[in-house]
Design a protein around this motif. Structure first.
Motif, PDB file in Angstrom:
ATOM      1  N   VAL A  76       3.506   5.118  -2.472  1.00 27.11           N
ATOM      2  CA  VAL A  76       3.758   3.870  -1.798  1.00 27.11           C
ATOM      3  C   VAL A  76       5.393   3.640  -2.044  1.00 27.11           C
ATOM      4  O   VAL A  76       5.745   2.608  -1.498  1.00 27.11           O
ATOM      5  CB  VAL A  76       2.749   2.953  -2.460  1.00 27.11           C
ATOM      6  CG1 VAL A  76       3.037   2.387  -4.013  1.00 27.11           C
ATOM      7  CG2 VAL A  76       3.010   1.517  -1.744  1.00 27.11           C
ATOM      8  N   LEU A  77       5.924   4.314  -3.420  1.00 27.50           N
ATOM      9  CA  LEU A  77       7.149   3.847  -3.665  1.00 27.50           C
ATOM     10  C   LEU A  77       8.363   4.203  -2.418  1.00 27.50           C
ATOM     11  O   LEU A  77       9.120   3.486  -2.151  1.00 27.50           O
ATOM     12  CB  LEU A  77       7.694   4.484  -5.021  1.00 27.50           C
ATOM     13  CG  LEU A  77       9.163   4.117  -5.487  1.00 27.50           C
ATOM     14  CD1 LEU A  77       9.185   2.618  -5.749  1.00 27.50           C
ATOM     15  CD2 LEU A  77       9.368   4.985  -6.605  1.00 27.50           C
ATOM     16  N   HIS A  78       8.008   5.156  -1.685  1.00 31.37           N
ATOM     17  CA  HIS A  78       8.585   5.780  -0.742  1.00 31.37           C
ATOM     18  C   HIS A  78       8.097   5.555   0.726  1.00 31.37           C
ATOM     19  O   HIS A  78       8.752   6.011   1.573  1.00 31.37           O
ATOM     20  CB  HIS A  78       9.218   7.251  -1.049  1.00 31.37           C
ATOM     21  CG  HIS A  78      10.063   7.483  -2.105  1.00 31.37           C
ATOM     22  ND1 HIS A  78      11.164   6.987  -2.094  1.00 31.37           N
ATOM     23  CD2 HIS A  78       9.706   8.160  -3.297  1.00 31.37           C
ATOM     24  CE1 HIS A  78      11.966   6.997  -3.572  1.00 31.37           C
ATOM     25  NE2 HIS A  78      10.777   7.940  -4.139  1.00 31.37           N
ATOM     26  N   TYR A  79       6.842   5.338   0.754  1.00 35.40           N
ATOM     27  CA  TYR A  79       6.140   5.143   2.270  1.00 35.40           C
ATOM     28  C   TYR A  79       5.561   3.919   2.271  1.00 35.40           C
ATOM     29  O   TYR A  79       4.163   3.897   2.524  1.00 35.40           O
ATOM     30  CB  TYR A  79       5.404   6.321   2.345  1.00 35.40           C
ATOM     31  CG  TYR A  79       6.087   7.684   2.324  1.00 35.40           C
ATOM     32  CD1 TYR A  79       6.508   8.169   3.466  1.00 35.40           C
ATOM     33  CD2 TYR A  79       6.172   8.488   1.048  1.00 35.40           C
ATOM     34  CE1 TYR A  79       7.435   9.343   3.478  1.00 35.40           C
ATOM     35  CE2 TYR A  79       6.758   9.696   1.018  1.00 35.40           C
ATOM     36  CZ  TYR A  79       7.591  10.221   2.108  1.00 35.40           C
ATOM     37  OH  TYR A  79       8.193  11.253   2.187  1.00 35.40           O
ATOM     38  N   GLU A  80       5.836   2.840   1.952  1.00 37.03           N
ATOM     39  CA  GLU A  80       5.208   1.726   1.756  1.00 37.03           C
ATOM     40  C   GLU A  80       4.771   1.039   3.060  1.00 37.03           C
ATOM     41  O   GLU A  80       3.794   0.218   2.984  1.00 37.03           O
ATOM     42  CB  GLU A  80       6.284   0.465   0.917  1.00 37.03           C
ATOM     43  CG  GLU A  80       7.318   0.130   1.546  1.00 37.03           C
ATOM     44  CD  GLU A  80       8.315  -0.707   0.869  1.00 37.03           C
ATOM     45  OE1 GLU A  80       8.434  -1.873   1.570  1.00 37.03           O
ATOM     46  OE2 GLU A  80       8.832  -0.222  -0.340  1.00 37.03           O
ATOM     47  N   GLU A  81       5.418   1.577   4.273  1.00 33.97           N
ATOM     48  CA  GLU A  81       5.042   1.165   5.551  1.00 33.97           C
ATOM     49  C   GLU A  81       3.760   1.693   5.927  1.00 33.97           C
ATOM     50  O   GLU A  81       3.342   1.332   6.835  1.00 33.97           O
ATOM     51  CB  GLU A  81       6.012   1.503   6.364  1.00 33.97           C
ATOM     52  CG  GLU A  81       6.319   2.691   6.995  1.00 33.97           C
ATOM     53  CD  GLU A  81       7.094   3.521   5.978  1.00 33.97           C
ATOM     54  OE1 GLU A  81       7.172   5.053   5.860  1.00 33.97           O
ATOM     55  OE2 GLU A  81       7.667   3.207   4.876  1.00 33.97           O
ATOM     56  N   ASP A  82       3.557   3.093   5.073  1.00 36.66           N
ATOM     57  CA  ASP A  82       2.140   3.724   5.412  1.00 36.66           C
ATOM     58  C   ASP A  82       0.802   2.933   4.821  1.00 36.66           C
ATOM     59  O   ASP A  82       1.044   3.133   3.562  1.00 36.66           O
ATOM     60  CB  ASP A  82       2.240   5.169   4.876  1.00 36.66           C
ATOM     61  CG  ASP A  82       1.178   6.039   5.331  1.00 36.66           C
ATOM     62  OD1 ASP A  82       0.031   5.313   6.009  1.00 36.66           O
ATOM     63  OD2 ASP A  82       1.255   6.931   5.356  1.00 36.66           O
ATOM     64  N   PRO A  83       0.035   2.327   5.612  1.00 33.51           N
ATOM     65  CA  PRO A  83      -1.002   1.541   4.655  1.00 33.51           C
ATOM     66  C   PRO A  83      -1.765   2.444   3.906  1.00 33.51           C
ATOM     67  O   PRO A  83      -2.440   2.037   3.109  1.00 33.51           O
ATOM     68  CB  PRO A  83      -1.947   0.710   5.999  1.00 33.51           C
ATOM     69  CG  PRO A  83      -1.411   1.653   6.879  1.00 33.51           C
ATOM     70  CD  PRO A  83      -0.066   2.284   7.099  1.00 33.51           C
ATOM     71  N   TYR A  84      -1.926   3.781   4.302  1.00 37.01           N
ATOM     72  CA  TYR A  84      -2.970   4.498   3.449  1.00 37.01           C
ATOM     73  C   TYR A  84      -2.418   4.879   2.384  1.00 37.01           C
ATOM     74  O   TYR A  84      -3.370   5.006   1.309  1.00 37.01           O
ATOM     75  CB  TYR A  84      -2.960   5.928   4.416  1.00 37.01           C
ATOM     76  CG  TYR A  84      -4.363   6.775   3.735  1.00 37.01           C
ATOM     77  CD1 TYR A  84      -5.448   6.449   3.952  1.00 37.01           C
ATOM     78  CD2 TYR A  84      -4.064   7.917   2.783  1.00 37.01           C
ATOM     79  CE1 TYR A  84      -6.361   7.176   3.245  1.00 37.01           C
ATOM     80  CE2 TYR A  84      -4.717   8.536   2.110  1.00 37.01           C
ATOM     81  CZ  TYR A  84      -6.117   8.311   2.429  1.00 37.01           C
ATOM     82  OH  TYR A  84      -7.071   9.011   1.932  1.00 37.01           O
ATOM     83  N   VAL A  85      -1.389   4.697   1.976  1.00 34.48           N
ATOM     84  CA  VAL A  85      -0.726   5.226   0.474  1.00 34.48           C
ATOM     85  C   VAL A  85      -0.695   4.225  -0.386  1.00 34.48           C
ATOM     86  O   VAL A  85      -0.556   4.457  -1.657  1.00 34.48           O
ATOM     87  CB  VAL A  85       0.642   5.828   0.686  1.00 34.48           C
ATOM     88  CG1 VAL A  85       0.890   7.233   1.632  1.00 34.48           C
ATOM     89  CG2 VAL A  85       1.649   5.035   0.983  1.00 34.48           C
ATOM     90  N   ARG A  86      -0.827   3.082   0.033  1.00 36.07           N
ATOM     91  CA  ARG A  86      -0.896   1.838  -0.961  1.00 36.07           C
ATOM     92  C   ARG A  86      -2.226   1.999  -1.930  1.00 36.07           C
ATOM     93  O   ARG A  86      -1.788   1.331  -2.804  1.00 36.07           O
ATOM     94  CB  ARG A  86      -1.015   0.576   0.047  1.00 36.07           C
ATOM     95  CG  ARG A  86       0.299   0.445   0.905  1.00 36.07           C
ATOM     96  CD  ARG A  86       0.030  -0.870   1.746  1.00 36.07           C
ATOM     97  NE  ARG A  86       1.307  -0.822   2.717  1.00 36.07           N
ATOM     98  CZ  ARG A  86       1.060  -1.840   3.980  1.00 36.07           C
ATOM     99  NH1 ARG A  86       0.069  -2.267   4.230  1.00 36.07           N
ATOM    100  NH2 ARG A  86       2.191  -1.402   4.873  1.00 36.07           N
TER     101      ARG A  86
END
Length: 768
Positions: free
Chosen positions: A591-601
């Motif tokens: 989530v640190l680098h892909y926060e716009e991706d809801p799955y990785v949160r």
């Protein structure tokens, strides 16, 4: 409590606020960092975390509106209302964080009488207070996620959890319901619809964080004592919040290179003969290793700054002999000083008033491993200096690092009473105030002592810490167990520690308590070799956990992943150098680098090492395949080079010998040859493992030991690759004499050797 806002006054970066019943202030530390403060105790303590505040003169404007005071910077708008409610808005006017105006709602009511009855059966019952001296309630949004707070138990996203920050020594298997652990880092990161922010509550008393467990309408942080003192940190991305927080509290200095190697430990290496046998076995079984840890058994009856001459006839010679074969010794030190007449450490500390006392002025005594023990008052500068100078005893014998344990501080005869007298620099304080910072202050003293007497970059490990400890020490997650749940939990623990500023962290590979199995140890080393601190440690009374204690297959796989770690040491080192500049951790949640991706949160079983490598370890017994999620973009299997499109799930093969690892397109990974220990041979050829795509990579080279790099004694290279396969090497800084002679470039199944001694350093090469 505060009443109506009557007036305000600006002076430099501070806006003083006068309410009907109380005073407060807003301080503008930067365009995106604001301090909210109100003195609620007689004293304002010295911050343990923020020792050197950045002197930023951010422009701001303050204007009184009809029912609030508005303060604007280029990145933030702060609105202050009656009752000292404070709301924060982004530079576009979007609401980031708003104080909750309602009252707390207790969903479960439990009488003290019934709680006592439950306790008789063994239930642990804690009755929550309805209010605290310091209590800040924030509105909770439906799509809000929380991270940070150090190495709490549970999953990556902390929403729905409640924690108490009170450093606690509890060797029982840690589970999700644990509210306290060894560390107190009161820093929370929030993410909601591209609107991240952070809150750092700089209060060393016991603090409470309820992140939506009590109500879905609000979350709160609180303390029973201390001042209202928190920092609001805004930014465009989650990474900006981490950078802002570490700007306040400091960053880990680059380590000595050998500290990134493999480290072997066990509570149970009791004699010199056992240590020498261990070192010989490491080399015999060809498992690379740099460090052997000595637990409390090396001391004379567990007395700090002593060495048991019966079990270790000549420790200086032992360490000198081991150093010839590349081994460094790291020794444990506990804060408890044995009460014993004639014992120099105790006698000096008692004579000079270096130990904490009862409110009546008597020496406070509790018990730890040596028996009756006194506790150094690390809050006092003179005591830290004394403790720092005692490190010379260890350094002169050849010890290369110090492992601080039991520094919560632990105590065997009940918890230290809150009113025991400690120091806060030059004023008197209490245990209630200093407890959470005790391990931090001990680590600071240890760091300063090693820096003074060893003169190399200090290597300190701690179990307990507070915000800002990253400036002085590495940390491990304490007494975990050899259970699959703890292998799973280490990912979220290490990720949240990294987001909380602690970048040089790890867990006990294989588990400390309980008995490991060949499969569990194998899967643990596959994940553990990617953690910054890479140590196998186990408890007395458990099965021996050195890799050769099991079958040949287990040993072979274990060796492979330790060798991989040694190959990746330059990559890890570059991440540490980068951390000095931006504060970002080594091991990171996606989530640190892909926060716009809801799955990785809420992705709990994968992590990043830097931005280039994604690791998806197997953390379930018996699994030989696992579901993997790769974020958007193109990724490559690290082992096979197979191309994989991101933004989707797929099933990865993961037989017992394979840990799935993926490299981002355009990644350039520097690698060293496998060595038995760091520095076994001079690395004259740097290998670059390059994956197709567009990428730029900065690589650093220095002596890996001293502070000479601060005077310019380092080399810095910039490598680039584009989709056409054009590779460029540039020397950006050339202050270190031992430069690489050649580059070995591995790309698309081909190898190219670049002779840096014959070719111009800056040149473009077209790889096959």
């Amino acid at each position: 409590m505060f009443g109506k806002l009557r007036k305000y006054k600006t002076q430099n970066q501070n806006i003083s606020l006068e309410f009907e019943h109380q005073r407060g202030s807003i301080t503008i530390l930067s365009d995106s960092i604001v301090r909210v403060f109100s003195q609620m105790e007689d004293a304002v303590p010295v911050s343990k975390a923020i020792e050197h505040p950045a002197d930023q003169k951010a422009a701001y404007a303050a204007e009184r509106k009809e029912d609030y005071l508005e303060i604007r910077t280029s990145a933030l708008t702060v609105r202050v209302y009656d009752e000292f409610y404070v709301d924060f808005y982004g530079k576009n006017g979007d609401l980031l964080c708003r104080d909750y105006r309602g009252n707390r709602i207790h969903q479960t009511e439990l009488s003290s009488e019934f709680a006592d009855l439950m306790a008789q059966e063994g239930h642990q019952v804690t009755l929550e207070k309805e209010t605290h001296q310091v209590q800040v309630m924030k509105e909770l949004e439906e799509d809000q996620y929380f991270y940070g707070l150090g190495d709490r138990t549970g999953f990556l996203n902390k929403r729905g959890y409640a924690y108490e920050l009170w450093n606690t020594d509890d060797p029982a298997p840690h589970v999700d319901s644990f509210k306290t652990l060894y560390k107190s880092i009161p820093f929370l990161l929030s993410l909601r619809n591209g609107k991240p922010y952070g809150i750092f509550f700089d209060n060393t008393f016991r603090t409470y964080w309820n992140l939506g467990k009590e109500s879905q309408d609000y979350y709160y942080f609180a303390a029973d004592h201390g001042n209202l003192d928190y920092y609001f940190i805004a930014g465009e991305q989650l990474s900006d919040i981490v950078t802002g927080y570490t700007t306040l509290t400091g960053r880990a200095p680059r380590p000595q290179l050998w500290t990134l190697g493999y480290q072997q430990s066990r509570w149970g290496y009791e004699t010199e003969a056992q240590v020498r046998e261990l070192a010989a076995s490491m080399r015999q079984h060809r498992v690379p290793c740099d460090v052997i840890h000595l637990d409390i058994d090396y001391m004379e009856r567990y007395k700090v700054f002593t060495w048991d001459q019966d079990s270790y006839s000549n420790p200086a010679k032992m360490m000198a002999d081991l150093a010839e074969d590349g081994f460094k010794i790291v020794t444990i030190i506990d804060p408890g000083v044995k009460v014993e007449k004639g014992y120099p450490i105790y006698e000096e500390g008692k004579k000079k008033g270096y130990f904490v006392t009862t409110p009546e002025g008597e020496l406070y005594i509790n018990q730890v491993w040596p028996g009756d023990s006194a506790y150094p008052d690390f809050g006092a500068p003179k005591v830290r200096k004394w403790w720092a100078d005692n490190q010379k005893f260890l350094v002169d014998l050849g010890v290369r690092g110090v492992w601080n344990d039991m520094n919560e501080p632990a105590s065997f005869k009940g918890e230290i009473p809150d009113d025991v007298v400690f120091s806060d620099e030059n004023r008197k304080a209490t245990h209630a105030e200093i407890h959470n910072a005790y391990g931090h202050l001990m680590s600071r003293a240890t760091y300063e002592g090693l820096k003074k007497h060893d003169r190399r970059r200090p290597f300190v490990i701690t179990r307990a810490c507070y915000a800002g400890s990253q400036k002085y020490t590495t940390a491990w997650t304490g007494d975990n167990h050899s259970i699959w749940a703890h292998l799973q939990m280490q990912i979220s623990q290490l990720c949240n520690l990294g987001l909380s500023g602690m970048s040089f962290v790890g867990t006990d590979v294989g588990g400390f308590g309980s008995d490991t199995t060949p499969e569990l140890l194998t899967r643990w080393v596959q994940a553990g070799c990617f953690s910054p601190l890479f140590r196998n440690h186990s408890n007395k009374g458990t099965v021996q956990q050195e890799p050769w204690q099991f079958d040949e297959k287990t040993l072979g796989i274990y060796r492979t992943y330790v060798e991989l770690r040694y190959q990746l040491i330059p990559y890890f080192y570059d991440l540490f150098v980068g951390h000095e500049k931006d504060g970002l951790p080594i091991l990171r949640p996606l989530v640190l680098h892909y926060e716009e991706d809801p799955y990785v949160r809420e992705l709990n079983e994968e992590f990043l090492v830097g931005e280039q490598l994604l690791v998806a370890p197997v953390v379930m017994q018996g699994e030989t395949k696992r579901m993997v999620y790769l974020p958007k973009g193109i990724w490559y299997d690290f082992w096979t080079g197979e191309k994989q499109a991101g933004g989707t799930h797929f099933i990865a093969d993961a037989p017992i010998e394979v840990c799935p690892v993926y490299a981002k397109a355009g990644s350039i990974i520097p690698m060293y040859p496998v060595q038995s220990y760091v520095g076994e041979t001079t690395v004259s050829q740097l290998t670059l493992k390059i994956f197709e795509g567009n990428g730029t990579y900065i690589h650093n080279q220095d002596d890996g030991e001293t502070f000479a790099y601060e005077e310019g004694a380092y080399n810095q290279y910039r490598f680039t690759i584009n989709e056409a396969g054009e590779f460029t090497c540039e020397l950006l800084h050339g202050g270190y004499e031992n430069r690489y002679q050649t580059l070995r470039i591995c790309y698309r199944g081909y190898e190219t050797i670049v002779d840096l001694a014959k070719e111009e350093v800056k040149k473009t090469y077209l790889t096959p």
